[in-house]
Design an enzyme around this catalytic site. Structure first.
Site, PDB file in Angstrom:
ATOM      1  N   CYS A   1      -1.886   1.479  -4.228  1.00 38.94           N
ATOM      2  CA  CYS A   1      -0.582   2.161  -4.540  1.00 38.94           C
ATOM      3  C   CYS A   1      -0.662   2.518  -6.007  1.00 38.94           C
ATOM      4  O   CYS A   1       0.456   3.114  -6.494  1.00 38.94           O
ATOM      5  CB  CYS A   1       0.825   1.412  -4.168  1.00 38.94           C
ATOM      6  SG  CYS A   1       0.855  -0.173  -4.859  1.00 38.94           S
TER       7      CYS A   1
ATOM      8  N   CYS B   1       3.902  -0.079  -8.356  1.00 32.05           N
ATOM      9  CA  CYS B   1       4.302  -1.333  -8.239  1.00 32.05           C
ATOM     10  C   CYS B   1       4.957  -1.934  -9.392  1.00 32.05           C
ATOM     11  O   CYS B   1       4.161  -2.020 -10.611  1.00 32.05           O
ATOM     12  CB  CYS B   1       3.173  -2.081  -7.800  1.00 32.05           C
ATOM     13  SG  CYS B   1       3.795  -3.746  -7.212  1.00 32.05           S
TER      14      CYS B   1
ATOM     15  N   CYS C   1       0.968  -1.082  -0.025  1.00 30.16           N
ATOM     16  CA  CYS C   1      -0.003  -0.083   0.031  1.00 30.16           C
ATOM     17  C   CYS C   1       0.803   1.057   0.270  1.00 30.16           C
ATOM     18  O   CYS C   1       2.105   1.050   0.008  1.00 30.16           O
ATOM     19  CB  CYS C   1      -1.171   0.015   1.192  1.00 30.16           C
ATOM     20  SG  CYS C   1      -0.350   0.191   2.818  1.00 30.16           S
TER      21      CYS C   1
END
Length: 136
Positions: A86, A90, A12
């Site tokens: 997020c 990523c 997160c």
């Protein structure tokens, strides 16, 4: 999935709430059958004290955990990557399983609002665990 213990990474933004609660549940519920990692794209300096409190109500102590920065290596070594708000931070690698769990950020929320978030995280972790390690 590899022949060794599967690795699950929870990500997160701040690695202070959702991902820490998910990692805490997965460690507890998997009984060591999985490797569990958590990280954040912009980690805070400490875990959200309300997240610590609501997990303690479940008998899970995450107070000693420390928010960690998301690294490419953490993603590379993981079989399953669970993101929680997020965005595109990523890295994506072929052969990995990715899921995005749309969960409310508990930051700044009172305990009464964090408990339902915790409960939804537990439900999703239980479902994921059942998929990764089916009951005998």
């Amino acid at each position: 999935m590899s022949d060794t213990k599967p690795t699950v990474l929870f990500v997160c933004i701040h690695n202070a709430g959702r991902s820490q609660m998910a990692a805490g549940y997965m460690r507890e519920l998997s009984g060591g059958r999985l490797e569990v990692l958590s990280a954040g794209s912009e980690p805070k300096d400490q875990i959200n004290p309300v997240a610590v409190q609501v997990m303690a109500e479940e008998g899970i102590d995450i107070a000693g955990e420390q928010p960690k920065i998301l690294t490419t290596d953490a993603v590379k070594e993981s079989d399953v990557v669970i993101t929680m708000g997020c965005g595109d931070t990523c890295p994506i690698f072929p052969g990995k399983r990715y899921e995005d769990w749309d969960l409310t950020d508990p930051a700044g929320r009172p305990v009464e609002e964090v408990r339902p978030i915790r409960d939804e995280i537990k439900r999703r972790v239980q479902g994921l665990l059942a998929e990764l390690i089916p009951a005998p």
